[in-house]
Design a protein around this motif. Sequence first.
Motif, PDB file in Angstrom:
ATOM      1  N   ASP A   1       0.858  -1.335   0.073  1.00  0.00           N
ATOM      2  CA  ASP A   1      -0.012  -0.004   0.175  1.00  0.00           C
ATOM      3  C   ASP A   1       0.926   1.198  -0.130  1.00  0.00           C
ATOM      4  O   ASP A   1       1.875   1.302   0.583  1.00  0.00           O
ATOM      5  CB  ASP A   1      -0.741   0.068   1.095  1.00  0.00           C
ATOM      6  CG  ASP A   1      -2.019  -0.730   0.949  1.00  0.00           C
ATOM      7  OD1 ASP A   1      -2.354  -1.236   0.173  1.00  0.00           O
ATOM      8  OD2 ASP A   1      -3.051  -0.495   1.993  1.00  0.00           O
TER       9      ASP A   1
ATOM     10  N   SER B   1       0.750  -0.569 -17.710  1.00  0.00           N
ATOM     11  CA  SER B   1       0.817  -0.938 -16.232  1.00  0.00           C
ATOM     12  C   SER B   1       1.827  -1.825 -15.965  1.00  0.00           C
ATOM     13  O   SER B   1       1.943  -2.646 -16.682  1.00  0.00           O
ATOM     14  CB  SER B   1      -0.675  -1.096 -15.755  1.00  0.00           C
ATOM     15  OG  SER B   1      -0.590  -1.303 -14.244  1.00  0.00           O
TER      16      SER B   1
ATOM     17  N   LEU C   1       2.351  -1.005  -7.954  1.00  0.00           N
ATOM     18  CA  LEU C   1       1.606  -0.756  -9.248  1.00  0.00           C
ATOM     19  C   LEU C   1       1.737   0.552  -9.697  1.00  0.00           C
ATOM     20  O   LEU C   1       1.338   1.311  -9.173  1.00  0.00           O
ATOM     21  CB  LEU C   1       0.343  -1.254  -9.140  1.00  0.00           C
ATOM     22  CG  LEU C   1      -0.059  -2.733  -8.755  1.00  0.00           C
ATOM     23  CD1 LEU C   1      -1.574  -2.895  -8.384  1.00  0.00           C
ATOM     24  CD2 LEU C   1       0.099  -3.715  -9.948  1.00  0.00           C
ATOM     25  N   TRP C   2       2.176   0.538 -11.050  1.00  0.00           N
ATOM     26  CA  TRP C   2       2.279   1.895 -11.707  1.00  0.00           C
ATOM     27  C   TRP C   2       1.691   1.826 -13.154  1.00  0.00           C
ATOM     28  O   TRP C   2       1.698   0.986 -13.698  1.00  0.00           O
ATOM     29  CB  TRP C   2       3.922   2.175 -11.975  1.00  0.00           C
ATOM     30  CG  TRP C   2       4.641   2.267 -10.699  1.00  0.00           C
ATOM     31  CD1 TRP C   2       5.281   1.256 -10.095  1.00  0.00           C
ATOM     32  CD2 TRP C   2       5.068   3.397  -9.722  1.00  0.00           C
ATOM     33  NE1 TRP C   2       6.064   1.671  -8.923  1.00  0.00           N
ATOM     34  CE2 TRP C   2       5.724   3.051  -8.660  1.00  0.00           C
ATOM     35  CE3 TRP C   2       4.780   4.669 -10.227  1.00  0.00           C
ATOM     36  CZ2 TRP C   2       6.410   3.988  -7.854  1.00  0.00           C
ATOM     37  CZ3 TRP C   2       5.112   5.729  -9.172  1.00  0.00           C
ATOM     38  CH2 TRP C   2       5.918   5.248  -8.072  1.00  0.00           C
ATOM     39  N   SER C   3       1.082   3.042 -13.259  1.00  0.00           N
ATOM     40  CA  SER C   3       0.667   2.975 -14.706  1.00  0.00           C
ATOM     41  C   SER C   3       0.802   4.541 -15.375  1.00  0.00           C
ATOM     42  O   SER C   3       0.954   5.221 -14.593  1.00  0.00           O
ATOM     43  CB  SER C   3      -1.029   2.634 -14.984  1.00  0.00           C
ATOM     44  OG  SER C   3      -1.860   3.589 -14.193  1.00  0.00           O
TER      45      SER C   3
ATOM     46  N   GLU D   1       0.314   7.430 -12.099  1.00  0.00           N
ATOM     47  CA  GLU D   1      -0.399   6.601 -11.144  1.00  0.00           C
ATOM     48  C   GLU D   1       0.335   5.562 -10.439  1.00  0.00           C
ATOM     49  O   GLU D   1       1.308   4.874 -10.911  1.00  0.00           O
ATOM     50  CB  GLU D   1      -1.833   5.843 -11.948  1.00  0.00           C
ATOM     51  CG  GLU D   1      -2.938   5.426 -11.053  1.00  0.00           C
ATOM     52  CD  GLU D   1      -4.027   4.712 -11.909  1.00  0.00           C
ATOM     53  OE1 GLU D   1      -4.537   5.505 -12.562  1.00  0.00           O
ATOM     54  OE2 GLU D   1      -4.260   3.753 -11.467  1.00  0.00           O
ATOM     55  N   LEU D   2      -0.120   5.524  -9.230  1.00  0.00           N
ATOM     56  CA  LEU D   2       0.610   4.484  -8.078  1.00  0.00           C
ATOM     57  C   LEU D   2      -0.376   4.015  -7.497  1.00  0.00           C
ATOM     58  O   LEU D   2      -1.151   4.530  -6.681  1.00  0.00           O
ATOM     59  CB  LEU D   2       1.638   5.265  -7.425  1.00  0.00           C
ATOM     60  CG  LEU D   2       1.993   4.598  -6.080  1.00  0.00           C
ATOM     61  CD1 LEU D   2       2.848   3.408  -6.440  1.00  0.00           C
ATOM     62  CD2 LEU D   2       3.039   5.178  -5.136  1.00  0.00           C
ATOM     63  N   ASN D   3      -0.451   2.474  -7.672  1.00  0.00           N
ATOM     64  CA  ASN D   3      -1.573   1.836  -6.729  1.00  0.00           C
ATOM     65  C   ASN D   3      -2.859   2.500  -6.839  1.00  0.00           C
ATOM     66  O   ASN D   3      -3.600   2.529  -6.024  1.00  0.00           O
ATOM     67  CB  ASN D   3      -1.266   1.782  -5.312  1.00  0.00           C
ATOM     68  CG  ASN D   3       0.088   0.855  -4.964  1.00  0.00           C
ATOM     69  OD1 ASN D   3       0.569  -0.007  -5.956  1.00  0.00           O
ATOM     70  ND2 ASN D   3       0.756   1.074  -3.880  1.00  0.00           N
ATOM     71  N   GLY D   4      -3.345   2.789  -8.184  1.00  0.00           N
ATOM     72  CA  GLY D   4      -4.508   3.338  -8.357  1.00  0.00           C
ATOM     73  C   GLY D   4      -4.832   4.639  -8.035  1.00  0.00           C
ATOM     74  O   GLY D   4      -5.996   5.283  -8.515  1.00  0.00           O
ATOM     75  N   GLU D   5      -3.954   5.577  -7.869  1.00  0.00           N
ATOM     76  CA  GLU D   5      -4.195   6.816  -7.471  1.00  0.00           C
ATOM     77  C   GLU D   5      -2.980   8.003  -8.087  1.00  0.00           C
ATOM     78  O   GLU D   5      -1.820   7.224  -8.432  1.00  0.00           O
ATOM     79  CB  GLU D   5      -4.332   7.136  -6.084  1.00  0.00           C
ATOM     80  CG  GLU D   5      -5.270   6.673  -5.344  1.00  0.00           C
ATOM     81  CD  GLU D   5      -5.454   7.222  -3.815  1.00  0.00           C
ATOM     82  OE1 GLU D   5      -6.275   8.149  -3.847  1.00  0.00           O
ATOM     83  OE2 GLU D   5      -4.887   6.693  -2.910  1.00  0.00           O
TER      84      GLU D   5
ATOM     85  N   PHE E   1     -11.710   4.225 -10.549  1.00  0.00           N
ATOM     86  CA  PHE E   1     -11.091   2.857 -10.704  1.00  0.00           C
ATOM     87  C   PHE E   1      -9.428   2.990 -10.815  1.00  0.00           C
ATOM     88  O   PHE E   1      -8.664   2.075 -10.628  1.00  0.00           O
ATOM     89  CB  PHE E   1     -11.698   1.879 -11.422  1.00  0.00           C
ATOM     90  CG  PHE E   1     -12.996   1.193 -11.019  1.00  0.00           C
ATOM     91  CD1 PHE E   1     -12.949   0.518 -10.000  1.00  0.00           C
ATOM     92  CD2 PHE E   1     -14.256   1.654 -11.616  1.00  0.00           C
ATOM     93  CE1 PHE E   1     -13.976  -0.206  -9.452  1.00  0.00           C
ATOM     94  CE2 PHE E   1     -15.377   1.184 -11.027  1.00  0.00           C
ATOM     95  CZ  PHE E   1     -15.336   0.241  -9.888  1.00  0.00           C
TER      96      PHE E   1
ATOM     97  N   THR F   1      -6.099   2.870 -13.189  1.00  0.00           N
ATOM     98  CA  THR F   1      -5.530   1.800 -14.130  1.00  0.00           C
ATOM     99  C   THR F   1      -4.459   1.115 -13.560  1.00  0.00           C
ATOM    100  O   THR F   1      -3.491   0.372 -14.671  1.00  0.00           O
ATOM    101  CB  THR F   1      -4.970   2.862 -15.291  1.00  0.00           C
ATOM    102  OG1 THR F   1      -4.120   3.683 -14.956  1.00  0.00           O
ATOM    103  CG2 THR F   1      -5.997   3.360 -16.250  1.00  0.00           C
ATOM    104  N   SER F   2      -4.324   1.135 -12.463  1.00  0.00           N
ATOM    105  CA  SER F   2      -3.535   0.133 -11.798  1.00  0.00           C
ATOM    106  C   SER F   2      -3.855  -1.315 -11.572  1.00  0.00           C
ATOM    107  O   SER F   2      -2.877  -2.169 -11.292  1.00  0.00           O
ATOM    108  CB  SER F   2      -2.967   0.620 -10.456  1.00  0.00           C
ATOM    109  OG  SER F   2      -2.440   1.930 -10.736  1.00  0.00           O
TER     110      SER F   2
ATOM    111  N   ILE G   1      -5.887  -2.999  -9.299  1.00  0.00           N
ATOM    112  CA  ILE G   1      -6.433  -3.123  -8.149  1.00  0.00           C
ATOM    113  C   ILE G   1      -7.066  -2.020  -7.619  1.00  0.00           C
ATOM    114  O   ILE G   1      -6.920  -1.177  -7.729  1.00  0.00           O
ATOM    115  CB  ILE G   1      -5.260  -3.568  -7.075  1.00  0.00           C
ATOM    116  CG1 ILE G   1      -4.385  -4.906  -7.493  1.00  0.00           C
ATOM    117  CG2 ILE G   1      -5.927  -3.815  -5.337  1.00  0.00           C
ATOM    118  CD1 ILE G   1      -5.088  -6.190  -7.498  1.00  0.00           C
TER     119      ILE G   1
ATOM    120  N   PHE H   1      -3.674  -4.999 -20.888  1.00  0.00           N
ATOM    121  CA  PHE H   1      -2.403  -4.601 -20.675  1.00  0.00           C
ATOM    122  C   PHE H   1      -2.160  -4.867 -18.844  1.00  0.00           C
ATOM    123  O   PHE H   1      -3.575  -5.081 -18.240  1.00  0.00           O
ATOM    124  CB  PHE H   1      -1.962  -3.048 -21.043  1.00  0.00           C
ATOM    125  CG  PHE H   1      -3.197  -2.071 -19.836  1.00  0.00           C
ATOM    126  CD1 PHE H   1      -4.267  -1.824 -20.366  1.00  0.00           C
ATOM    127  CD2 PHE H   1      -2.683  -1.643 -18.615  1.00  0.00           C
ATOM    128  CE1 PHE H   1      -5.299  -0.857 -19.575  1.00  0.00           C
ATOM    129  CE2 PHE H   1      -3.313  -0.706 -18.066  1.00  0.00           C
ATOM    130  CZ  PHE H   1      -4.790  -0.433 -18.502  1.00  0.00           C
ATOM    131  N   GLY H   2      -1.050  -4.727 -18.438  1.00  0.00           N
ATOM    132  CA  GLY H   2      -0.935  -4.959 -16.963  1.00  0.00           C
ATOM    133  C   GLY H   2      -0.820  -6.276 -16.531  1.00  0.00           C
ATOM    134  O   GLY H   2      -0.887  -7.289 -17.256  1.00  0.00           O
TER     135      GLY H   2
END
Lengths: 398, 398
Positions: free
Chosen positions: A74, A123, A156-158, A215-219, B67, B69-70, B72, B335-336
């Motif tokens: 997290d 991602s 997780l990065w996107s 974006e990192l971990n969804g944010e 949501f 783009t990561s 989770i 992707f991802g």
Amino acid sequence: MKEALEVNVARRWLLAASAGGAAAGLGGFSSPSLAQARPLPPVASFKDASRVIVHSASGIETQRSAFGTSGITDTDILFLRNNIAAPDAAIVANRDAWQVQIDGVTQPRTLTLADLKRIGLSSVAMVLQCSGNGRGFFAHKASGSQWKVGAAGNTLWSGVPVRDVVAALGGVREGMRYMTSTGGETFPPGIDPQKVMVERSVPWIAMEEALLAWELNGEPVPLAHGGPLRLIVPGYYGVNNVKYVKRVAFTVDETSATIQKSGYRVRDIGRKGDPTQPTMWHMNLKSFVTGPAGGETLRAGPVQVHGVAFTGGSPIKAVEVSVDGGKSWQAATLFGPHLGRYAWRQFVAQVTLGAGQHLITSRAIAVDGTVQPELRVENERAYAHNGWRDHAVAVTVA
Amino acid sequence: MKEALEVNVARRWLLAASAGGAAAGLGGFSSPSLAQARPLPPVASFKDASRVIVHSASGIETQRSAFGTSGITDTDILFLRNNIAAPDAAIVANRDAWQVQIDGVTQPRTLTLADLKRIGLSSVAMVLQCSGNGRGFFAHKASGSQWKVGAAGNTLWSGVPVRDVVAALGGVREGMRYMTSTGGETFPPGIDPQKVMVERSVPWIAMEEALLAWELNGEPVPLAHGGPLRLIVPGYYGVNNVKYVKRVAFTVDETSATIQKSGYRVRDIGRKGDPTQPTMWHMNLKSFVTGPAGGETLRAGPVQVHGVAFTGGSPIKAVEVSVDGGKSWQAATLFGPHLGRYAWRQFVAQVTLGAGQHLITSRAIAVDGTVQPELRVENERAYAHNGWRDHAVAVTVA
């Protein structure tokens, strides 16, 4: 210079902080009892103070017991390490306006984050790890945060693949050997930028898997972690993942910035850094136990020993666990989603513990046969520690 | 009964809430403008109010735009749907003491969470989705929260595999056909437990991939999401993932609890539920666009349309995107990280939009050739909506 600046930033912050106080500032970075009493720095106020260790204003570590077993780290417990202070928060007020200059391509251009979002999207799951993770196990008191295991996380990065951006700009120019990226930090007046700027070169081919990530971990990437835009280079140590990235250039030579030229170089204790020494690029093969986290008193009987294994090189093939400090080993099982070769894999081994003390550790084995070593390689800055002996945890069975 | 109870809980909470007030309480559940003004219920105070839609005290939805783009879905934006109020928070004060009774095995036994942690450990990524996700697109005003797309999330759970627990207790008894699990909610006196209890039966073979989970996305399962212990049945609709699980029994017959017998049954509009109708077990094939999220005004030119695709059946093979409301389709790219067959896959398609209005949607295709349908299947409780037409988003290009 870099370390001196870090000390100054940290000292100012410590003197200003309401808890912790001046005594901690004078004492330096690494006493665990002092460290745990330190407040979160403002830029990282969103962290979960109960599950991290605050070493300094620019160094926060995840507690070993906080990693859990879900596979992703997290953002609120992810380690933080800034070479120099983060830019003003104004840069995340209008993220889409952030600009990055792309050079060393056929059609060099300055792109906004809004432009990048129109070019492509991908991602990646990857371990972000500070070069100095494990420094706290060295005996020679290397300068810098005294990390144990927690200056690493699986994230997780996107963002847009760098290769898509490069393709949109006509491709990399002939003869370029490095991807050289520059951070958007600002410096106090009177400081030579070359000495403090975060500008890192990696082999140009790394662009094939690199992202310009928002974006990192969804944010949206928090300011503390490099937002609005961070270069992500899977498999490489943290420093190469340049924050607030304002320029990505394909270059013939490595940058002459101090952070590349003499910083982040692996050399014998007592030696100065220079460009002939290995630089901190690909991460080595490593694993550590995250549960038990050490110090517990357990019931006799079966225990599920779990942890994480990762590498920037040949993929993880297997992990072994020892409960007798490395005298004997048993195979662990890899479990949970396989998030790709740059992510960490979780492992678990059921062991049976009788009364007494136990020293529990793990070692990873890569597909190419590489085995995580027992001992650290002594080096001036205490980089790249992957020795399984120091990473062991001690538990007592009642 | 279930719905009536939900209304009562919600009404009491709305009347008590400082913002939102009595007017919203009288108006019911689903007006978006009122919903967004509602405060978070206390049990879900940790949610990010700016990225969710509060339908009621027991119904919170993730905003489509949240949501990311990561891959989770963060716990702080994950949808919430409780059939009845959560138990007292005292049950998460000493998590390891939670007890679950295992029946229908050779050696039935009551185990504590501490016992379970010694038996095994695994982790799974899976879509958690409410049976009624998409109810807000139906025209017949079915009772229940008027979810659009956000009563679903991609989540990481860890705990002990049910099969490991069963193996430790000598295996499933001969002739058992269902795994029947009971939630630990408590009810006001005078209510017939059969009518309100959360007890669900699924085919016994589901135990092969089920977990008794104590961790969600890296942290102990919050009370609102079923902590200290939740049964996780990958591929099945949310209701089968029993919260506060206090009993897992392998049984000859399905439970006669109302929630199984007549609740969560798919039937024509106007009909009552009965056990001859299909129950909400495996999730169907579904995808939806998460960006653009709808309502935006975009620049002309390339746009990266992205979203998620998932199923409880044959795995996702491909996704297609349409920007003309389904007249024409183009292939999207998955992707991802691939988090496993029960997780959702992210997709992206680069489209080029000219001036005007565009209706953007997606459809998923499974390995077995199943294609996500255009239209919803009309049914009394508005379950299982996977029609791509209703899930489209409208954008304007200036």
